[in-house]
Enzyme design. Sequence first.
Site, PDB file in Angstrom:
ATOM      1  N   SER A  21       0.425  -1.017  -0.501  1.00  0.00           N
ATOM      2  CA  SER A  21      -0.313  -0.158  -0.145  1.00  0.00           C
ATOM      3  C   SER A  21       1.045   1.549  -0.318  1.00  0.00           C
ATOM      4  CB  SER A  21      -1.184  -0.067   1.397  1.00  0.00           C
ATOM      5  OG  SER A  21      -1.734  -0.899   1.155  1.00  0.00           O
ATOM      6  N   LYS A  51      -0.113   3.709  -2.828  1.00  0.00           N
ATOM      7  CA  LYS A  51      -0.705   4.976  -2.495  1.00  0.00           C
ATOM      8  C   LYS A  51      -0.679   6.399  -2.430  1.00  0.00           C
ATOM      9  CE  LYS A  51      -4.486   1.143  -0.900  1.00  0.00           C
ATOM     10  NZ  LYS A  51      -3.747   0.479   0.021  1.00  0.00           N
ATOM     11  N   SER A 103      -5.751   3.427   3.977  1.00  0.00           N
ATOM     12  CA  SER A 103      -5.464   2.693   3.028  1.00  0.00           C
ATOM     13  C   SER A 103      -6.500   1.804   1.730  1.00  0.00           C
ATOM     14  CB  SER A 103      -3.807   1.339   3.996  1.00  0.00           C
ATOM     15  OG  SER A 103      -3.456   0.808   3.203  1.00  0.00           O
TER      16      SER A 103
END
Length: 469
Positions: free
Chosen positions: A72, A75, A129
């Site tokens: 993640s 991101k 997230s």
Amino acid sequence: MFKRLVCLLLTVLMLAVCACPAALASSSDYDSNHPEKLNDTDLSASAAILIEVNSGMVVYEKNADVRMYPASTTKILTTYLALLMGNLDDVVTTSATALQLEEKASVIPLSEGEQLPLENLLYATMVKSGNDGANVIAETISGSIYAFAETMNQYAASIGCTNTHFVNPSGLHDDNHYTTARDMALIAREAMQDETFRKIASTTTYALPRTNMHGSRRLDSKMAELFGSDSAVYPAANGIKTGYTSKAGYCFVGSATKNGVTFISVVFNCGSYAKCWSDTKKLMEYGFTQYVSTSVAELYAMSPKVLEISKYDLNDPQLGKLELSLNKLSDSTNDTIVTLQSRLDYLSSNFNDLVAIEYVHDPVAPITAGEVMATLTYYPEEGEPIEYELVASRSVSRRVLDFPSLDELIADTLNDPNPFPRFTVEIFLFLVAVVAVIWGVVKGVKRLMGFRSKKPRRKAVKPISRYYR
């Protein structure tokens, strides 16, 4: 049988003894009292890097160019591109395709047809997230997840990432979705230069306002767990993103600032979030032992300019010595210098080679405190020159019985309404000095040219014969 058992035990013991040095060599002897003594074995991460934000200089690295799955932390780029290409006030709508995720994927969660401002979506996506939020961002900016991934790859290449390839905006595992610690540090450095991104990246708890399909919700990030307990608090920390998949392991991209120095760290494939945080703190503390923050003003203060002022009052306690103070012309200009601790002495001792000084006021009394005496221009290694004023730090009085200078005489004459200059003792002395100089020059030229003054010859006197008769 007994002999065989004894031999087997001895063999196992010998192997264990032989293995001990290797085990000891691979163990960590990290001493938190000496963070400057950091070794790769002190980090649980498979790959790590630490960079200084101002210069982009790599301070520490471990397997920084090995391909890793970023999870993640992807991101970071997704959110940053949305800030660059989107409008924060636009209301976005969640599609059915954006919600097509694998089981147990992290979500905000959003519902099909749910509408919310893009700014709220960015906060929710980073804090929670949310993979669903990342997909909505991608479709909003580029029309599809595939098209947005292509944009991500193009941007990453444009800032110097050479071993990165994204196939989705969320970081969910794909064998072709990879990066390196070095490339991720480049991406994070670019993103953290954006003020709005920094605010989002430093948020650990976010209250998502009511939407058309949900009431207000409180969202907490994994960083809240890392920063929340007293044992884990690190005051210098200010973000930015965690990540985890079974293939990527635990990942963390961090930022910390202390005494004007900011670092970005990346740790990939740690054993837990606690180890991510431990590794990050070790990297940051190592960096803070290597770098120091100073400024042009601080460097100048180590060796300020001192002028010898003429015609000062004989009662002046400093005998005409005038120290000049430094004033920055523009308060908005950043003149912070972040450099290696070992290079600070070089900068201070060679400060004069980095600046240009132009004097705009003669060093002649009287001088008033705050009066501009010179301009100083600092030329940094990168960026535009920075200008300053050098001003008098105190007033210097003029001695009362001193004769005026030639410039002062000329100024007085030009300002006098009488078209004819006043005949004063000073002017008389000046004229006498000029005549004397001219006479001396003429005499010198004649002597060099071989001219001699002609003296009149005396007429010879004819001798008179004397006869005596």
